[in-house]
Design a protein around this motif. Structure first.
Motif, PDB file in Angstrom:
ATOM      1  N   PHE A   1       0.858  -1.185   0.080  1.00 54.77           N
ATOM      2  CA  PHE A   1      -0.093  -0.035   0.108  1.00 54.77           C
ATOM      3  C   PHE A   1       1.069   1.171   0.007  1.00 54.77           C
ATOM      4  O   PHE A   1       1.838   1.235   0.681  1.00 54.77           O
ATOM      5  CB  PHE A   1      -0.874   0.034   1.324  1.00 54.77           C
ATOM      6  N   GLN A   2       0.349   2.257  -0.795  1.00 58.51           N
ATOM      7  CA  GLN A   2       1.003   3.663  -0.820  1.00 58.51           C
ATOM      8  C   GLN A   2       0.021   4.545  -0.726  1.00 58.51           C
ATOM      9  O   GLN A   2      -1.208   4.372  -1.256  1.00 58.51           O
ATOM     10  CB  GLN A   2       1.816   3.730  -2.046  1.00 58.51           C
ATOM     11  N   SER A   3       0.213   5.590  -0.009  1.00 55.19           N
ATOM     12  CA  SER A   3      -0.614   6.811   0.050  1.00 55.19           C
ATOM     13  C   SER A   3      -1.259   7.338  -1.444  1.00 55.19           C
ATOM     14  O   SER A   3      -0.299   7.201  -2.486  1.00 55.19           O
ATOM     15  CB  SER A   3      -0.212   8.116   0.561  1.00 55.19           C
ATOM     16  N   GLY A   4      -2.629   7.488  -1.511  1.00 51.86           N
ATOM     17  CA  GLY A   4      -3.079   7.689  -2.859  1.00 51.86           C
ATOM     18  C   GLY A   4      -3.692   6.670  -3.445  1.00 51.86           C
ATOM     19  O   GLY A   4      -4.387   6.638  -4.473  1.00 51.86           O
TER      20      GLY A   4
ATOM     21  N   THR B   1      -6.284   3.441  -4.088  1.00 49.00           N
ATOM     22  CA  THR B   1      -7.615   2.878  -3.859  1.00 49.00           C
ATOM     23  C   THR B   1      -7.465   1.422  -3.062  1.00 49.00           C
ATOM     24  O   THR B   1      -7.094   0.483  -4.020  1.00 49.00           O
ATOM     25  CB  THR B   1      -8.314   2.934  -5.010  1.00 49.00           C
TER      26      THR B   1
ATOM     27  N   ALA C   1      -6.037   2.351   6.339  1.00 49.66           N
ATOM     28  CA  ALA C   1      -5.657   2.778   5.125  1.00 49.66           C
ATOM     29  C   ALA C   1      -6.162   4.324   4.700  1.00 49.66           C
ATOM     30  O   ALA C   1      -5.502   5.259   4.313  1.00 49.66           O
ATOM     31  CB  ALA C   1      -6.336   1.947   4.098  1.00 49.66           C
TER      32      ALA C   1
ATOM     33  N   ARG D   1      -3.484   6.593   6.383  1.00 46.82           N
ATOM     34  CA  ARG D   1      -2.369   6.752   5.854  1.00 46.82           C
ATOM     35  C   ARG D   1      -2.591   7.368   4.208  1.00 46.82           C
ATOM     36  O   ARG D   1      -1.541   7.330   3.275  1.00 46.82           O
ATOM     37  CB  ARG D   1      -1.655   5.297   5.701  1.00 46.82           C
ATOM     38  N   GLY D   2      -3.602   7.947   3.923  1.00 40.06           N
ATOM     39  CA  GLY D   2      -3.679   8.722   2.762  1.00 40.06           C
ATOM     40  C   GLY D   2      -4.491   7.903   1.645  1.00 40.06           C
ATOM     41  O   GLY D   2      -4.148   8.285   0.351  1.00 40.06           O
ATOM     42  N   ALA D   3      -5.332   6.642   1.974  1.00 41.54           N
ATOM     43  CA  ALA D   3      -5.839   6.136   0.656  1.00 41.54           C
ATOM     44  C   ALA D   3      -6.838   6.960   0.112  1.00 41.54           C
ATOM     45  O   ALA D   3      -7.525   7.891   0.628  1.00 41.54           O
ATOM     46  CB  ALA D   3      -6.493   4.981   1.247  1.00 41.54           C
ATOM     47  N   ALA D   4      -6.833   7.065  -1.165  1.00 36.76           N
ATOM     48  CA  ALA D   4      -7.907   7.731  -1.981  1.00 36.76           C
ATOM     49  C   ALA D   4      -9.291   7.248  -1.774  1.00 36.76           C
ATOM     50  O   ALA D   4     -10.135   8.322  -1.489  1.00 36.76           O
ATOM     51  CB  ALA D   4      -7.610   7.709  -3.514  1.00 36.76           C
TER      52      ALA D   4
END
Length: 219
Positions: A161-164, A166, A183, A186-189
């Protein structure tokens, strides 16, 4: 002492059990102040294969009341949080966060080692298994750190997982909801949760996730 034990026939019972004692020099005895029931415990009960009279529970916190002679970092009177398992803490699997492959891996309440749904529990390898718990953390919050929150965290991390991004989560039970919260924090879209249970989906929506009802998959 009182303990929640399996009966080997798909039922459990709160019964008198012997109070544990120090067996190995790196053991401690913990007086349990809070314990949780995990879905895994329910599997153990519904599909009985554990030894009869085994105490259940791998999510617990408490106070140390006795220590073995080779315990160096845990002291009597200390409020502690336990891992859900025991491992050696020295081998390559332990040093690379792959403790289930440790030759000494044992799950509390999972077959060999009595668990923490009792007044007292014996904790082997105490210096590796226990962590001091700050007084500012409530028992209820601390229980999340024994298993369920680390499980959700690991699930998210292992996906890369990375920020941004989905995120899609299948199953909005306690772990699924925690994955969604982590999520989003931590910046999930967006986080989409799939489940058959409308009550759980409503809870997911309250937490900021997008609920995906079963009808979305109908032909």
């Amino acid at each position: 002492m009182l303990a929640v034990v399996t009966q080997g026939n798909g039922t459990v019972e709160v019964t008198d059990a012997p109070k544990p004692t120090v067996v190995e020099p790196d053991d401690v005895i913990v007086k349990v102040t809070a314990a949780a029931v995990c879905g895994t415990d329910l599997h153990f009960v519904r599909h009985p294969f554990l030894p009869p009279t085994l105490t259940l529970g791998h999510e617990f916190i408490g106070t140390v009341v006795e220590t073995g002679t080779q315990v160096h970092h845990v002291t009597e009177g200390q409020r502690v949080l336990s891992k859900m398992f025991v491992a050696c803490g020295r081998c390559k699997p332990c040093r690379t966060a792959n403790q289930p492959r440790c030759a000494e891996y044992r799950l509390f309440g999972g077959g060999i080692l009595d668990g923490g749904q009792a007044e007292y529990v014996r904790v082997p390898r105490a210096d590796f298994t226990l962590s001091e718990l700050d007084a500012s953390v409530s028992d209820q919050d601390a229980l999340l750190l024994t298993d369920i929150l680390p499980t959700a965290w690991e699930a998210l991390v292992k996906t890369g997982f990375q920020s941004g991004a989905t995120v899609g989560v299948v199953g909005s039970g306690p772990v699924g909801l925690l994955i969604a919260q982590l999520a989003l924090a931590r910046g999930a879209a967006a986080v989409h949760l799939v489940d058959l249970d409308q009550r759980r989906l409503k809870q997911a929506e309250k937490l900021g996730a997008v609920r995906v009802p079963p009808s979305a998959f109908s032909n």
